[in-house]
Scaffold this active site. Sequence first.
Site, short mmCIF file in Angstrom:
data_model
loop_
_atom_site.label_atom_id
_atom_site.label_comp_id
_atom_site.label_asym_id
_atom_site.label_seq_id
_atom_site.Cartn_x
_atom_site.Cartn_y
_atom_site.Cartn_z
CB CYS A 137 -0.99 -0.02 1.17
SG CYS A 137 -0.29 0.11 2.83
CG HIS A 197 16.14 -13.57 13.82
ND1 HIS A 197 16.75 -12.63 14.60
CD2 HIS A 197 17.15 -14.27 13.24
CE1 HIS A 197 18.06 -12.74 14.51
NE2 HIS A 197 18.33 -13.73 13.68
#
Length: 148
Positions: A68, A101
């Site tokens: 966006c 991670h």
Amino acid sequence: MTNKRIVLSSDHAAIELRQQIVDHVTAKGWEAVDIGPKAGESADYPIQGDAAARRVASGDCTFGIILCGTGQGIMMAANKVKGIRCGVCSDVFSAQMIREHNDANMLAMGARVIDSAKAIELVDAFLDTAFGGGRHAPRVEMIKALEG
């Protein structure tokens, strides 16, 4: 990886950039599932983020890339879907770390924040980085437990 399908969506602020990314991931051997609006159409980022996230959460697509103006709103919408771990990134290190991670399965970007060259660089960093597991796995499980 058996499912090389990636869903892409955006609101109207990022149509052109999304289409460039569709071409790029297709050239990298991914099956692009482009569910975003066409040029000239208006689209609301909450609807587009939710629709893409549901494709990933269902297993239909392995990853999602959503855009966006800033990447923030569409990321917030996607993260409301159970099973989604989406981060908004504007630098390569963050795109790598959300995969390594956090085992992110969606990447959000802002078409008014980064240019197309940077977006392609982030997409590559995201797609080319594997989840590290190990000490990170229990933390991802903690995130999943928050979903209720």
